[in-house]
Every structure is written in C-alpha cells, then in structure tokens.
Design a protein around this motif. Structure first.
Motif, PDB file in Angstrom:
ATOM      1  N   SER A   1       1.283  -3.116 -10.271  1.00 44.99           N
ATOM      2  CA  SER A   1       2.044  -2.336  -9.314  1.00 44.99           C
ATOM      3  C   SER A   1       1.829  -2.765  -7.903  1.00 44.99           C
ATOM      4  O   SER A   1       3.591  -3.556  -7.309  1.00 44.99           O
ATOM      5  N   MET A   2       1.044  -3.032  -7.032  1.00 43.41           N
ATOM      6  CA  MET A   2       1.191  -4.569  -6.160  1.00 43.41           C
ATOM      7  C   MET A   2       2.421  -5.478  -6.296  1.00 43.41           C
ATOM      8  O   MET A   2       2.458  -6.317  -5.677  1.00 43.41           O
ATOM      9  N   ASN A   3       2.100  -6.481  -7.631  1.00 36.84           N
ATOM     10  CA  ASN A   3       2.963  -7.565  -7.654  1.00 36.84           C
ATOM     11  C   ASN A   3       4.456  -6.873  -7.774  1.00 36.84           C
ATOM     12  O   ASN A   3       5.640  -7.792  -6.967  1.00 36.84           O
TER      13      ASN A   3
ATOM     14  N   TYR B   1       1.017  -1.311  -0.574  1.00 35.74           N
ATOM     15  CA  TYR B   1       0.515   0.149  -0.606  1.00 35.74           C
ATOM     16  C   TYR B   1       0.822   1.095  -0.219  1.00 35.74           C
ATOM     17  O   TYR B   1       0.400   1.995  -0.602  1.00 35.74           O
ATOM     18  N   ASN B   2       1.987   1.025   0.565  1.00 37.91           N
ATOM     19  CA  ASN B   2       3.120   2.039  -0.292  1.00 37.91           C
ATOM     20  C   ASN B   2       3.527   2.501  -1.013  1.00 37.91           C
ATOM     21  O   ASN B   2       3.181   3.580  -1.470  1.00 37.91           O
ATOM     22  N   ARG B   3       4.066   1.869  -2.295  1.00 41.58           N
ATOM     23  CA  ARG B   3       3.739   1.856  -3.522  1.00 41.58           C
ATOM     24  C   ARG B   3       2.395   2.329  -3.846  1.00 41.58           C
ATOM     25  O   ARG B   3       2.435   3.551  -4.842  1.00 41.58           O
ATOM     26  N   LEU B   4       1.203   2.121  -3.793  1.00 37.89           N
ATOM     27  CA  LEU B   4       0.280   2.701  -4.274  1.00 37.89           C
ATOM     28  C   LEU B   4      -0.259   4.216  -3.756  1.00 37.89           C
ATOM     29  O   LEU B   4      -0.696   4.768  -4.736  1.00 37.89           O
TER      30      LEU B   4
ATOM     31  N   LEU C   1       7.175  -8.244  -5.206  1.00 41.12           N
ATOM     32  CA  LEU C   1       8.821  -8.630  -5.912  1.00 41.12           C
ATOM     33  C   LEU C   1       9.828  -8.089  -5.487  1.00 41.12           C
ATOM     34  O   LEU C   1      10.942  -8.151  -5.272  1.00 41.12           O
ATOM     35  N   ASP C   2      10.070  -6.493  -4.833  1.00 46.09           N
ATOM     36  CA  ASP C   2      10.435  -5.849  -4.973  1.00 46.09           C
ATOM     37  C   ASP C   2      10.952  -5.439  -3.309  1.00 46.09           C
ATOM     38  O   ASP C   2      12.696  -6.061  -3.051  1.00 46.09           O
ATOM     39  N   TYR C   3       9.834  -5.933  -2.736  1.00 40.24           N
ATOM     40  CA  TYR C   3      10.381  -6.033  -1.180  1.00 40.24           C
ATOM     41  C   TYR C   3      10.914  -7.722  -1.050  1.00 40.24           C
ATOM     42  O   TYR C   3      11.985  -7.581  -0.347  1.00 40.24           O
TER      43      TYR C   3
END
Length: 914
Positions: free
Chosen positions: A369-371, A283-286, A375-377
C-alpha cells in the motif's frame, strides 16, 4: 461438388479455430505466474521466505514475460552474485527510456537550463522513483514486499496502475543479494515450519559488514554500495527513493515520514517539505484503507541528520528520500501494549491496538500500500517532482555562486552570547523573546569570515596524495562534479601545483559537498533543560575529509583557473610511478597508507624490507627501505599505486628490517561488524591474517600460531561482568563447520590465556571498547571521565554532564615512537563515547607510554561534544609492556567503518616484527 466445398470450408474453419485455440493456449501459458506459483508459497505466507536464487529466477521470468519490465545488472556483489534492478514503466515509455533518463539527470543537475527549458522538460519527462528491498537481510519484509509489488504492478489493470505505468519509471532494486541467499537458506533449513527462526546466522549477512551496509553510502567501500550509488547519483538520479526497513517502534506498526528533528542545516527546504508531502500521501492511504499504527516525527527515533545511509545520502542530493521501519516477519508476533501510544496525537494520528497475532501478510500488505501511495503521488505530480528537483539544484548552484551563510546552531548561540553580554542581569531572556537589534545578525551571523566557501582546493603536493585521490573518488561516486588543474595556478595569493583537484560549490549537490568538507554542527539536544541527552539516530559528526586526513583549502571568493572538468562518475587513478635504477635501493615515505600495500606484497615475495628508525635522506622516521635487489618486484607491483618511489643515494644508516606478523583478528559467532570492517581493510592493504574465536583463545598455546591479536571495538567482556557464555542459539543447532565460532571471551578462561600470550612475547592491539582489557590485566590506568565525590570516591560522569556520540575529535600524537610512524602531531579521530584513561602514578615506572591524548579542553572538530572540557589531558592511546609482550590500546575508533584513513597507520604500524 457443393457438399465437397462445404466440407472443405468446414474443415478450414475447424483448422482455423484450432490454430486460434492453440494460440490462445500459448498466450495463456505465457501468463505471468503469481509468486505462489513460482516459489510454492505466497510472499506473506507464515513460516516461509525466499532466497536470492529463487528470486533472481522470478525476476528473470517477470522480465521475459512482460513488456513493461526490463532487467538490468548494476554490478557484482562482494560474493560475486549479479545485482539486479528491474525498470518498470509502460511499453511506450520503454521505447524512450534513454530520453527520460537524460531528462531526470538534467533536471537533477540543473546545469545550463533556462527556466523555460526546465518547465518544458518537466512536462516532457516521467517521474523516476526508486523502491528497494532487502538491504538488511534479516528484515524479511523488505525483499518480499518488493517481489509482491513487482507482480502486482505488472499484472494489475486498474486505472491507478495504468496511471503509474504511464507517468512513472520505477526502479525496483535488490539491495543485498548475498544476504538474501544466506538468510533465506538459514531460515528454511528446518523442515518443520514452526521451528524456523531468523536468529543464529553464523556469519554477517553482508560478507564484511552486515547491518553496517547501510552506513557506507558517502564513501561506498562495498561493491553493493557502489552499485547502488552509481544508479542513484550518476545514472538515474531519481526524484524519489523509498528504502524499506524494519523494525517499527514498540506499540506501533511502522515508523515513517516526516522525521524528527534535527534535520541537517545544509538541506534545501524543499527536500524537507517534499518528504512531508510524500509522507502525507503514505499515511493518508493507510488511514483510508483502515490500516492503523503509522507513527512519525517524535513518535520514532529516525531523523534526517545523518549522511551515509542508503536513504540519507540521497537527502544531500535533493532527492525525497523515504524510510519506513515496519514490524513483522515470517513468524507471527504480537503488538505489545504501550499505553502512551494509545491516544492519537500528531505523532501517531491513528494508533494501533495491542494484538497477539500479527501476521507476515499484514506487513506485506501495508508495504505494498505504501509503495502504491508513493507511486500514485509521483504519477499525479510527475511534472512537479521533476521541476522541484531542478529548483533545488538551481538554488544550490546559486548559493555556491555568491556569499551564503549556512544557519548553524553555533552562530545562533554566538548571537545570544553577544547580545546577553550587553544586557543587565534579569533583562536578558525576557528581552530576547521579543526580538533583538539586527546589528547582532549582521555582525555575527553574517560575518564575512563566517560565510560558506565557494569551493575547496585539494593540493596535489600534500603528503599522502594517494589517499586524497581516494577521497576525491568518494565524491565522484556520489555524483559530485570535480575539476582538475592542467597546470599550476594561484588563488588568493597561494600557488597550487598541477593535478590539484578543485571542488566548487556552485553545483546541484552542494549540500553533500559542504557535508563532506565542513564540520557538522549538531545542536545541544536534551529531553528537557538540564536533562539527559537525546541520542542521535547515528553519528553526530563524520566529516570525511577530516577522517581521511585530506588537506584542503577553503576558498571564500569566486575563483577559476586552468581546470578541466572530469566526467561524472568516472573514478580517478594516479599515474604509475617511475623508478630510477639505483644500486643503493629505494625509499617509500611512511606517510603513505598505500606504502603498506606495496611492502606487504614485497614481503610475501621474499623481498627484504626495512624501516628507517630515524629521519634520513629527506624521509621521515618509519619510511620503508627496499634494497636494490628488490627492484624487479618493486617495479612489477609497486608502480601501480602511483606513490613516489625514491632512488636512495646511499644505504641509510639507521635501519630495522621487518617481517610480517602472524595476525589473528578476533571475531565471534554471528559476526562482528567492527571486526568485519577491519577484515576488509586488511585485505585492501594486502595483510595476511586469520580469524580467531573465543574457543581457540581458551585452548591456549597462542604464541605458537600468532604474533599479534587484534580486538576491534568489542570482544572483551566489560570489567563489571563475568563474560563468557553464548546466547541466541542452541550450540547443538549450529552446523559443524561453525561450531568453532561459538562462545565468548570470558574472564575466567580467556583473559588468563591472553595474558600468557602477552607475557610470552605476543602483541595485542585493542580499539575502542576493547580497551577494557587494560583493566582485566590490572594495568596502572584508570577512567578519566569521573568526578570526585565529597568522600573522595570517584563517580562516572552522568549524561547531563558529559556526552559525546559519534563525532570527530582532535587528539595529540606522540610522534617520537615507532607506533606512530607516519603521523603528524595531531590526528582527527572518530570518537563515540569511548573510554578515556589517566595513568596512575606507577604507570611510568612500569614502562607505559602515551601514544595519544587530548591536549585541549575543546577537542571537538565535527559533531557534538557536551562537556568536552572533561576530556582534557585524557589518554586515548598507550602502550604497556606485559612480560615480554606489549599491549597497544587505542580508545577512539581508529578504523571506523573503513573511513578513517587518517588513523589506519596506528594499526598498520603494529603488524610487523623485527
């Protein structure tokens, strides 16, 4: 000469340039095509969706053209399609894929690793992340985001993408190929895009169970579930799995992690906080991308209590299981105004405003974006993820190796009750707020007899051992370590025979073991004190060992014996039966579910079969007798089931020869999931049957075609409604081959035909909510779940008084009847706010007989039963003569999701005629 050499040189240069240009053109021709170039439309284009055939071709093309992707078949679907998984990582990682898989599995199982070895493997390994799509095929965002994400991760060249490829092995998994093909073809059948609709598919999008394919993962009955489960729990054991779904709650864009309480008390706390950490990244990314509308915790209905879902079963295996439910689809839609969601709070920090024109592309963009957030995490925390799953596994092993008490709510309530009994009136609640003496903790919460088992023993000499082996195989499919006795042994003064199974809890997936053997203790959960109950996300209790009637012993002390450890993921099979020659014939006990499989094949092959009408020769009533002339067929077919086939010393005296009934199973347009589960069950046990729909019922003449009609948890209109009609799609829009399915059972047309069928000698079996047929037939029964008003009238119990969501309850069985052949005095049934009856005074005079009932005020075995005392003496099964025929009513879910093997015989016994 010099000019000639110069000319030759120039020609060579031109030739070389030509070769280079041709080569570059060849490389250009091998560029990965965009989804739009392959499908003819983008993955978020309005009024367009793909089917499986197109997507499978694209998957193959991607993996042919990219050295970052590997295409792997994980098995066949129920309809015979190939189910694919695409493994994506850097080319360098692909060269060591087997090693990274080995590390992932070793860390998850946490066996025989020192702390330093675990840290070294965490440093060496790569994070493994699972992303799936399409499990629920009408939720079209799922498979399209998967396709779009695959394209992006294989073509993007930014630093984030490279970091992901270098540090993460991503398993992209198609979760339901059959449904994808059906829904894609159905939606795109209209040539005018604006006329396309996802509604109205004539059949379930998974061959048998449709939406319930996400309720199958702790037993894995379906082929797709077994395919997915093997990769999750045996082959790869990823640290993170992301399961895409729809729909988001009204007034939001999506619901995601973290989830609302209660979470299951058997979980490792790091799994729960791991979900929090990954959720924060999502949710931070969103929020950073100005994508509002993410709701979490009490902002949605999703919890982590239930086992059995694709995402939720992973929680019991220390995986960070992520679920999102997003809005959107190929048809533009609106985000409605929900005033209570407009103010930011901890559930929805960044609310979305109402919108009239939400597009498919927006949902795809959110999902991608959530994917990437997940993946980045994983890329930034690969060593932490690997190490943490080891820590969770090691903690489970430690808990299973010593005395441990799972913190269940009933234990807390016992402490409160014990303390309050020592206090004066008026002091109880105030004193408790400030703490109470620890003696109540020591003597109650950690009472020695209340501690968790060190293991479970499944004796091989139990009545229906073949079904117990099915249960063991369910554990094996979910990656549980199983041991098997090579010879007899003793534990706690009890001797167990050879081939008994042992399931010790000193293993990484201990939460799943506890959950499959022990009762679930769902907390009393209400909207406010004294208010209505809050509905669990799915079932509140489901203990599989109870549902399957598997006999086992809980062992509280450490133990060992002559055990061999079975290979992970390799299913067990009983050795073939031996059949001794007998001139008097053969006997198979009625306690065995698989006896019905054998008998049905014998009957199809013309072999005579009878049932014992009373106990004889050490066999219970209802056991099957096969004359000696059936030996060759019995030997060729029956031996494979591994059941005891006993040579009779003489022909039994009390026999009733049987014939197969002509069975009709009710279904409806669009498909019934409870009926679909039974369709699968009947096929597994070799029963022949036909599907029947409302139109055929209304046409009458049913006795000429059928002996028995089954209505499973639905199909019959409620007593208050008129029933009938058909909603959801214009019948004129239904293809001809499905028009016979259109319609619904109605009071005015269907019920009279069903009554005539019974009166002329037919049999109807109703399960669950279909029990309402008893009221339509005006039988002398009434609702047991009522309270008497001052004026003498009856009123249904309110939720504040009585509420039993899906839970396992104990019911008494009348074992003196043919309907209950093979059962014991009690059965564990899955009960989900089902009807409960009482007989009116004239019931006995009319020949009604009780088959099962609640004989206690506390029938709960697993789950939640508020006000369960109201159930005492309530009837859960009965038979009623109607003319020459019989109505059989079972109110619990005796065929629940093909899990409740312990009550299958209640149905099977009805499917023969004399």
């Amino acid at each position: 000469m010099q000019n000639k050499l110069k000319s030759t040189f120039n020609q060579g240069v031109l030739l070389l340039l030509g070769v280079l240009i041709t080569g570059l053109h060849g490389l250009s021709a091998q560029t990965i095509p965009t989804p739009k170039e392959h499908f003819g439309f983008g993955m978020g284009d309005d009024y367009h969706i793909s089917n499986y055939t197109q997507t499978e071709a694209y998957f193959k093309k991607l993996t042919e053209l990219s050295d970052k992707a590997k295409l792997v078949s994980i098995g066949k679907t129920e309809e015979g399609r190939e189910q694919w998984m695409i493994i994506v990582t850097s080319p360098e990682n692909h060269k060591q894929l087997d090693r990274f898989k080995e590390i992932s599995v070793k860390m998850a199982r946490a066996e025989e690793l020192t702390e330093q070895e675990a840290r070294d493997l965490a440093e060496e390994g790569r994070a493994v992340v699972w992303i799936d799509g399409g499990l629920h095929s009408t939720e079209t965002v799922g498979i399209h985001q998967l396709t779009e994400t695959l394209y992006q991760i294989l073509t993007r060249e930014d630093k984030e993408n490279q970091r992901i490829l270098d540090n993460v092995i991503t398993l992209f998994v198609h979760a339901n190929p059959d449904g994808h093909e059906k829904i894609g073809d159905w939606y795109m059948r209209k040539s005018v895009p604006e006329e396309r609709s996802l509604s109205g598919l004539p059949v379930l999008y998974q061959k048998y169970i449709g939406h319930d394919n996400n309720r199958d993962f702790y037993i894995q009955n379906m082929k797709e579930s077994a395919n997915l489960g093997y990769q999750l729990f045996v082959e790869w054991i990823p640290q993170v799995m992301y399961n895409h779904h729809q729909r988001g709650p009204a007034g939001s864009v999506l619901a995601g992690p973290p989830y609302r309480d209660p979470f299951n008390y058997v979980f490792d706390p790091m799994m729960v906080t791991g979900i929090d950490a990954v959720g924060a990244a999502m949710y931070n990314r969103l929020n950073a991308e100005n994508k509002p509308g993410f709701t979490r915790m009490d902002g949605s209905s999703f919890s982590t209590w239930y086992n059995g879902g694709l995402r939720t079963t992973t929680h019991y295996h220390n995986m960070i299981g992520i679920l999102t439910e997003i809005i959107g689809g190929p048809n533009p839609e609106a985000i409605p105004l929900v005033p209570d969601r407009l103010i930011p709070d901890s559930n929805t920090p960044f609310p979305v405003t109402p919108q009239e024109d939400w597009r498919f592309q927006q949902s795809i963009d959110y999902s991608v974006s959530m994917n990437y957030a997940v993946l980045d995490y994983a890329a930034r925390n690969r060593d932490h993820l690997l190490y943490n799953i080891y820590v969770m596994g090691k903690a489970s092993i430690d808990r299973g190796s010593k005395d441990y008490w799972t913190p269940f709510p009933k234990k807390v309530e016992a402490i409160k009750t014990a303390y309050e009994s020592t206090q004066k009136e008026g002091q109880r609640s105030s004193n408790m707020r400030w703490g109470i003496p620890s003696v109540f903790y020591d003597s109650i919460y950690q009472a020695p007899e209340k501690r968790d088992p060190r293991g479970f023993i499944i004796p091989s000499d139990q009545k229906d051992f073949a079904t117990a082996v099915k249960y063991v195989n369910a554990l094996i499919k979910t990656g549980i370590r199983i041991e098997k006795a090579k010879s007899s042994f003793s534990v706690g003064g009890k001797t167990y025979p050879k081939d008994s199974y042992v399931v010790k809890t000193d293993q990484a997936f201990r939460p799943h073991i506890i959950d499959m053997f022990e009762p679930q203790d769902y907390p009393n959960d209400f909207q406010y004190p004294g208010g209505p109950p809050i509905r669990p996300y799915d079932a509140a209790g489901w203990t599989l060992a109870y549902q399957m009637d598997v006999k086992f012993d809980r062992i509280l002390e450490g133990f060992d014996g002559p055990f061999e450890t079975l290979a992970y993921g390799v299913l067990e099979k009983l050795p073939e039966s031996t059949i001794k020659a007998s001139k008097s014939g053969y006997l198979i006990s009625s306690v065995h579910n698989d006896a019905f499989s054998i008998v049905n094949e014998l009957l199809k092959k013309g072999v005579k079969v009878a049932r014992l009408t009373e106990a004889s020769a050490g066999m219970p009533a209802g056991s099957f007798y096969i004359p000696s002339d059936g030996q060759s067929v019995l030997s060729s077919f029956g031996q494979q089931y591994g059941l005891p086939i006993v040579a009779a010393s003489s022909v039994p005296q009390s026999l009733a020869y049987i014939k197969p009934s002509k069975i009709a199973l009710y279904d409806n347009y669009g498909g019934s999931m409870p009926s679909g589960w039974v369709r699968w069950i009947l096929e597994q046990y070799n029963f022949d049957f036909q599907l029947i729909f409302a139109k055929e019922i209304d046409q009458g003449n049913l006795n000429s075609k059928y002996d028995a009609i089954l209505f499973i948890s639905g199909g019959i209109p409620s007593f208050e409604s008129s029933g009938g009609g058909f909603r959801g799609i214009d019948e004129a829009d239904v293809p001809n081959e499905y028009k016979h399915m259109v319609g619904a059972v109605s009071k005015d047309k269907s019920i009279p035909q069903l009554k005539k069928f019974l009166e002329n000698g037919g049999k109807i079996v109703t399960v669950g909510s279909a029990a309402v047929l008893a009221h339509h037939l005006e039988l002398p029964v009434k609702n047991a779940l009522v309270e008497i008003q001052r004026d003498g009238s009856e009123k249904s119990l309110a939720g504040e008084q009585y509420y039993v969501p899906g839970s396992v309850l104990k019911t008494k069985i009348n074992t003196n009847l043919a309907a209950t052949y093979g059962l014991s005095d009690y059965a564990d049934v899955l009960f989900n706010n089902n009807p409960v009856f009482k007989f009116k005074p004239e019931a006995k005079l009319q020949g009604l007989e009780i088959l099962s009932w609640f004989d206690t005020a506390a029938p709960l075995k697993s789950g939640w039963a508020w006000g369960e005392a109201y159930l005492e003496d309530g009837i859960t099964g009965f038979s009623a003569p109607v003319g020459k025929g019989t109505l059989i009513v079972y109110t619990p879910e005796i065929t629940y999701r093909a899990q409740s093997h312990g009550t299958f015989k209640l149905l099977f016994n009805q499917l023969y005629k004399n």
